[in-house]
Motif scaffolding. Structure first.
Motif, PDB file in Angstrom:
ATOM      1  N   ARG A 117       0.843  -1.186   0.000  1.00 36.55           N
ATOM      2  CA  ARG A 117       0.000   0.000   0.000  1.00 36.55           C
ATOM      3  C   ARG A 117       0.882   1.242   0.000  1.00 36.55           C
ATOM      4  N   LEU A 118       0.620   2.103  -0.970  1.00 40.81           N
ATOM      5  CA  LEU A 118       1.316   3.378  -1.083  1.00 40.81           C
ATOM      6  C   LEU A 118       0.428   4.435  -0.448  1.00 40.81           C
ATOM      7  N   ILE A 119       0.989   5.189   0.497  1.00 43.48           N
ATOM      8  CA  ILE A 119       0.227   6.234   1.191  1.00 43.48           C
ATOM      9  C   ILE A 119       0.827   7.582   0.803  1.00 43.48           C
ATOM     10  N   THR A 120      -0.025   8.436   0.238  1.00 38.34           N
ATOM     11  CA  THR A 120       0.391   9.770  -0.178  1.00 38.34           C
ATOM     12  C   THR A 120      -0.303  10.812   0.690  1.00 38.34           C
ATOM     13  N   ILE A 171      -5.156  12.567   2.393  1.00 38.95           N
ATOM     14  CA  ILE A 171      -4.312  11.383   2.533  1.00 38.95           C
ATOM     15  C   ILE A 171      -4.979  10.277   1.730  1.00 38.95           C
ATOM     16  N   ASP A 172      -4.216   9.629   0.854  1.00 38.94           N
ATOM     17  CA  ASP A 172      -4.751   8.541   0.044  1.00 38.94           C
ATOM     18  C   ASP A 172      -3.930   7.284   0.241  1.00 38.94           C
ATOM     19  N   VAL A 173      -4.590   6.149   0.082  1.00 38.99           N
ATOM     20  CA  VAL A 173      -3.950   4.837   0.149  1.00 38.99           C
ATOM     21  C   VAL A 173      -4.244   4.118  -1.164  1.00 38.99           C
ATOM     22  N   PHE A 174      -3.186   3.647  -1.813  1.00 35.71           N
ATOM     23  CA  PHE A 174      -3.316   2.961  -3.091  1.00 35.71           C
ATOM     24  C   PHE A 174      -2.698   1.567  -2.984  1.00 35.71           C
ATOM     25  N   PRO A 175      -3.480   0.516  -3.234  1.00 43.32           N
ATOM     26  CA  PRO A 175      -2.853  -0.807  -3.327  1.00 43.32           C
ATOM     27  C   PRO A 175      -2.061  -0.882  -4.628  1.00 43.32           C
ATOM     28  N   PHE A 207       5.066   3.469   2.595  1.00 40.57           N
ATOM     29  CA  PHE A 207       4.755   2.253   1.856  1.00 40.57           C
ATOM     30  C   PHE A 207       4.675   1.140   2.892  1.00 40.57           C
ATOM     31  N   GLU A 208       3.570   0.392   2.870  1.00 38.18           N
ATOM     32  CA  GLU A 208       3.350  -0.629   3.895  1.00 38.18           C
ATOM     33  C   GLU A 208       3.062  -1.969   3.243  1.00 38.18           C
ATOM     34  N   VAL A 209       3.668  -2.997   3.801  1.00 38.94           N
ATOM     35  CA  VAL A 209       3.445  -4.373   3.363  1.00 38.94           C
ATOM     36  C   VAL A 209       3.268  -5.220   4.615  1.00 38.94           C
ATOM     37  N   ASP A 210       2.337  -6.176   4.554  1.00 35.01           N
ATOM     38  CA  ASP A 210       2.156  -7.073   5.693  1.00 35.01           C
ATOM     39  C   ASP A 210       1.720  -8.442   5.206  1.00 35.01           C
TER      40      ASP A 210
END
Length: 145
Positions: A27-30, A36-40, A71-74
């Motif tokens: 997930r990309l967080i801008t 604030i947006d979150v994009f997979p 940028f988040e990954v889990d």
């Protein structure tokens, strides 16, 4: 799990990068102004950076206004889970050499759309945590809030 065992472990930078390399969806967080947006996004680790592809639109526009991103990954199983956060700067690749190198990384869109713009996230920091999943502890007696 005993009362003295911490169910949360801090991952080293090396462990965090290993987990990032094991996945392909994050997930990309801008952040632009109050928005604030979150994009997979699907991605690859390229050296010590994150490489993704996109097309003109909100995501690319927001990255040009403010390159600071998270940028988040889990991932998880029934017994374990983990999460890695990359804080950094995202830049669209423009030079022929950068684009050719990105092409060689093997990153392909998951859906049949044209994504002609490569974006690299240059990390400023990487942090991760691993979680040992089990039942919630007993709730005996009054609880402090």
């Amino acid at each position: 799990m005993s009362a003295h065992t911490d169910p949360v472990d801090t991952l080293t930078a090396e462990q965090s990068w290993e987990r990032l390399r094991s996945q392909e969806l994050g997930r990309l967080i801008t952040h632009v102004g109050e928005r604030i947006d979150v994009f997979p996004v699907n991605y690859v680790v390229d050296g010590e950076g994150i490489l993704l592809r996109t097309a003109p639109g909100t995501k690319l526009f927001e990255l040009t206004v403010n390159s600071d991103v998270l940028f988040e990954v889990d991932d998880h199983t029934d017994t374990d889970a983990w999460s890695v956060i990359v804080r950094g700067h995202a830049i669209a690749l423009e030079s022929d050499a950068d684009v050719q190198r990105a092409d060689a990384a093997g990153l392909r869109p998951w859906i049949p759309t044209l994504k002609r713009v490569y974006v690299r996230i240059a990390p400023a920091s990487v942090s991760g945590r691993a979680f040992h999943r089990s039942a919630e502890p007993d709730r005996d007696g009054p609880q402090e809030y």
